[in-house]
Design a protein around this motif. Structure first.
Motif, PDB file in Angstrom:
ATOM      1  N   PHE A   1      78.521  27.448   5.895  1.00 57.28           N
ATOM      2  CA  PHE A   1      77.111  27.802   6.079  1.00 57.28           C
ATOM      3  C   PHE A   1      76.929  29.311   6.173  1.00 57.28           C
ATOM      4  CE2 PHE A   1      73.491  28.763   8.834  1.00 57.28           C
ATOM      5  CZ  PHE A   1      72.463  28.106   8.180  1.00 57.28           C
TER       6      PHE A   1
ATOM      7  N   VAL B   1      74.991  30.050   2.768  1.00 52.69           N
ATOM      8  CA  VAL B   1      73.549  30.030   3.035  1.00 52.69           C
ATOM      9  C   VAL B   1      73.087  31.374   3.587  1.00 52.69           C
ATOM     10  CG1 VAL B   1      71.696  28.929   4.355  1.00 52.69           C
ATOM     11  CG2 VAL B   1      73.543  27.535   3.399  1.00 52.69           C
ATOM     12  N   TRP B   2      73.792  31.899   4.573  1.00 53.03           N
ATOM     13  CA  TRP B   2      73.428  33.203   5.127  1.00 53.03           C
ATOM     14  C   TRP B   2      74.088  34.361   4.383  1.00 53.03           C
ATOM     15  CZ3 TRP B   2      73.618  32.183  11.161  1.00 53.03           C
ATOM     16  CH2 TRP B   2      72.452  31.493  11.526  1.00 53.03           C
TER      17      TRP B   2
ATOM     18  N   ALA C   1      69.385  26.954  14.141  1.00 55.19           N
ATOM     19  CA  ALA C   1      69.678  27.815  12.992  1.00 55.19           C
ATOM     20  C   ALA C   1      68.716  27.525  11.851  1.00 55.19           C
ATOM     21  CB  ALA C   1      71.115  27.604  12.528  1.00 55.19           C
ATOM     22  N   GLY C   2      68.183  28.581  11.235  1.00 55.67           N
ATOM     23  CA  GLY C   2      67.281  28.450  10.100  1.00 55.67           C
ATOM     24  C   GLY C   2      67.731  29.322   8.955  1.00 55.67           C
ATOM     25  N   PRO C   3      66.861  29.605   8.006  1.00 56.51           N
ATOM     26  CA  PRO C   3      67.249  30.421   6.841  1.00 56.51           C
ATOM     27  C   PRO C   3      67.478  31.884   7.174  1.00 56.51           C
ATOM     28  CG  PRO C   3      64.908  29.881   6.767  1.00 56.51           C
ATOM     29  CD  PRO C   3      65.483  29.077   7.895  1.00 56.51           C
TER      30      PRO C   3
ATOM     31  N   TYR D   1      71.566  33.743  14.068  1.00 54.29           N
ATOM     32  CA  TYR D   1      72.942  33.608  14.562  1.00 54.29           C
ATOM     33  C   TYR D   1      73.004  33.867  16.056  1.00 54.29           C
ATOM     34  CZ  TYR D   1      77.805  34.767  15.531  1.00 54.29           C
ATOM     35  OH  TYR D   1      79.065  34.827  16.098  1.00 54.29           O
TER      36      TYR D   1
ATOM     37  N   SER E   1      73.543  23.434   3.101  1.00 55.82           N
ATOM     38  CA  SER E   1      72.145  23.794   3.291  1.00 55.82           C
ATOM     39  C   SER E   1      71.854  23.812   4.786  1.00 55.82           C
ATOM     40  CB  SER E   1      71.216  22.789   2.599  1.00 55.82           C
ATOM     41  OG  SER E   1      71.336  21.509   3.201  1.00 55.82           O
ATOM     42  N   THR E   2      70.678  24.340   5.155  1.00 59.12           N
ATOM     43  CA  THR E   2      70.287  24.351   6.564  1.00 59.12           C
ATOM     44  C   THR E   2      70.111  22.933   7.093  1.00 59.12           C
ATOM     45  OG1 THR E   2      69.166  26.477   6.276  1.00 59.12           O
ATOM     46  CG2 THR E   2      68.580  25.179   8.213  1.00 59.12           C
TER      47      THR E   2
ATOM     48  N   LEU F   1      73.467  21.412   7.688  1.00 65.84           N
ATOM     49  CA  LEU F   1      74.066  21.926   8.918  1.00 65.84           C
ATOM     50  C   LEU F   1      73.513  21.193  10.134  1.00 65.84           C
ATOM     51  CD1 LEU F   1      75.809  24.104  10.408  1.00 65.84           C
ATOM     52  CD2 LEU F   1      73.720  25.486  10.491  1.00 65.84           C
ATOM     53  N   HIS F   2      72.211  20.958  10.149  1.00 60.35           N
ATOM     54  CA  HIS F   2      71.584  20.260  11.277  1.00 60.35           C
ATOM     55  C   HIS F   2      72.099  18.814  11.385  1.00 60.35           C
ATOM     56  CE1 HIS F   2      67.904  23.176  11.188  1.00 60.35           C
ATOM     57  NE2 HIS F   2      69.011  23.744  11.595  1.00 60.35           N
TER      58      HIS F   2
END
Length: 473
Positions: free
Chosen positions: A302, A306-307, A362-364, A369, A435-436, A439-440
């Protein structure tokens, strides 16, 4: 009611070599831990060069874990039969040669094969290293030594992601496998300074059929779970792999009983499970280490995919659990030796579960972090520190001295298999790509597994000072 297992003898046959034994055990485990920690950081770079997507990334992790998790049982038997020192030496040599194979692999297929060979070396090293400590220390000193081993072995997980990230960004992912050469060379020199060993007097044949059933069972299930993402559940390859894997695992326990009844040496001495703490400790290991395996795989991907953290920064960002573990493990190990493991094994997974749920924040935006992933990883580290040393002491403290290698192997196999299964399931949890939202979903799965481990420990573990060393009821 089954008679309890005899307590492990309190003498320590390697007590004259305690200091060297502890250093060798730490360095041998350091080699295995270093390799595991650097690989996750390198996965995006490997995919960029060799291709294959998420499936290849899963196989790079799981090819190692399949051979490690399945052959570690054979290695535990070899450790008891032929000596801890000899098997550690063999394992280090195999691991070093396989690391060279990883470094020069021209494609993803050969890299996966080399990773599987690394798992063979890791399987030989892991149970023997810990069994050396069991043979050299006893009582409270053993619990403290295991805490020290846990803490300093974890230094590999600290060094690995940061140094591995720098190497990946600087000179390429292949060089991370060269990192194992230095600790292997040093450890091989130190092993020769150990003056004794622990070897079983009898030399029965190794349970080859049991080993094959384990490899086919674990490997088949992992093959099916990973490849279903690419081929689909209806694929003949996936169906056949899952059916063969499941059938092999179902046949394993009856076969082990048959071997024992015939007077042979089973791959897994089922008599070990008469000890309550051994059985419950391995159930807790299954759920907790399954969660931890997903943490390492998913969070690292992630951060980079993603980040878009560079590899070195992703390595630093995933350090908090290991730093906390390094700081607390020796103290927790000593405290568990005085007060018993039950409370620690319950509180640890619950704290880690709270940390896993913080990941839902955590989001986009990468700045999230600091209020989501960072505190989550800190709490996961605290939870691991509270649990690992007491868990190891509870499991190994409930088996006889001459079967410590097999006991260590079973517990390590359970831990590795739990991790590889959750990595194999990652494709379904993530939805085929990082993806976010994925991850969730993974965070919720982690939390559920951790809570299950806490519940099992609270209701199942017996503190030795109350009921003896984990003997059955």
């Amino acid at each position: 009611m089954t008679a309890p297992h005899p307590k492990a003898p309190q003498h320590a046959p390697l007590r004259d070599d305690r200091r060297v034994v502890l250093v060798v055990a730490v360095l041998a485990s350091f080699v295995v831990g270093l390799d595991s920690s650097v690989v996750n950081v390198a996965l995006p770079a490997v995919r960029s060069e060799l291709g294959g997507g998420l499936v290849v990334q899963q196989w790079i992790v799981d090819a190692y874990l399949v051979t490690l998790g399945s052959l570690i049982l054979v290695a535990g038997a070899l450790s008891d039969l032929y000596g801890r020192v000899r098997i550690v030496t063999w394992g280090l040599v195999v691991f070093g040669l396989a690391s060279v194979g990883c470094a020069v692999a021209p494609n993803g297929e050969l890299l996966v094969v080399a990773r599987a060979l690394q798992g063979v070396g890791g399987a030989l090293v892991t149970p023997s290293a810990l069994a050396l400590i069991v043979a050299a220390f006893s009582g409270a000193a053993r619990a403290k030594a295991i805490g020290t081993w846990t803490a300093w072995s974890s230094a590999a997980v600290i060094v690995g992601p940061v140094l591995g990230g720098v190497i990946v960004d600087g000179i390429g992912w292949r060089w991370i496998f060269v990192l194992t050469a230095v600790p292997i060379a040093v450890t091989l020199v130190l092993v020769r300074r150990i003056t004794g060993d622990v070897v079983s007097g009898a030399r029965p044949r190794i349970d080859v059929v049991g080993a094959v059933l384990t490899v086919v069972g674990v490997g088949g299930l992992v093959l099916g779970l990973i490849e279903q993402e690419r081929l689909g559940w209806a694929s003949p390859v996936v169906v056949l792999a899952l059916v063969l894997g499941g059938a092999a695992l179902v046949a394993f326990v009856p076969w082990e009983r048959r071997v024992t009844a015939a007077g042979g040496t089973a791959l897994v001495p089922l008599v070990l499970f008469r000890a309550r703490n051994f059985t419950v400790g391995n159930l807790a290991t299954l759920s907790v280490y399954g969660a931890l395996g997903m943490v390492g795989f998913v969070v690292t991907l992630f951060l980079q995919e993603v980040w878009h953290f560079p590899a070195w920064l992703a390595g630093i960002a995933t350090l908090p659990p290991t730093v906390v573990l390094l700081a607390l493990s020796t103290t927790v190990g000593a405290a568990a030796g005085r007060h018993g493991p039950r409370r620690f094994m319950t509180a640890g997974p619950l704290v880690a579960a709270v940390g896993a749920l913080l990941v839902l924040g955590a989001g986009p935006d990468p700045t999230a972090y600091w209020w989501s992933v960072f505190p989550a990883l800190v709490l996961v580290g605290v939870g691991i520190a509270l649990m690992v040393s007491p868990l190891t002491s509870a499991v190994l403290g409930s088996v006889p001295q001459d079967e410590a290698g097999a006991g260590s192997a079973v517990n390590n196999a359970v831990a590795r298999i739990a991790g590889l299964v959750t990595v194999a399931l990652a494709g379904m949890v993530l939805g085929g790509a990082m993806s976010t939202a994925g991850l969730h979903r993974a965070a919720v799965v982690m939390a559920v597994l951790l809570v299950a481990g806490a519940v099992v420990s609270w209701f199942g573990i017996v503190d030795p000072d109350r009921r003896g060393s984990g003997s059955p009821t």
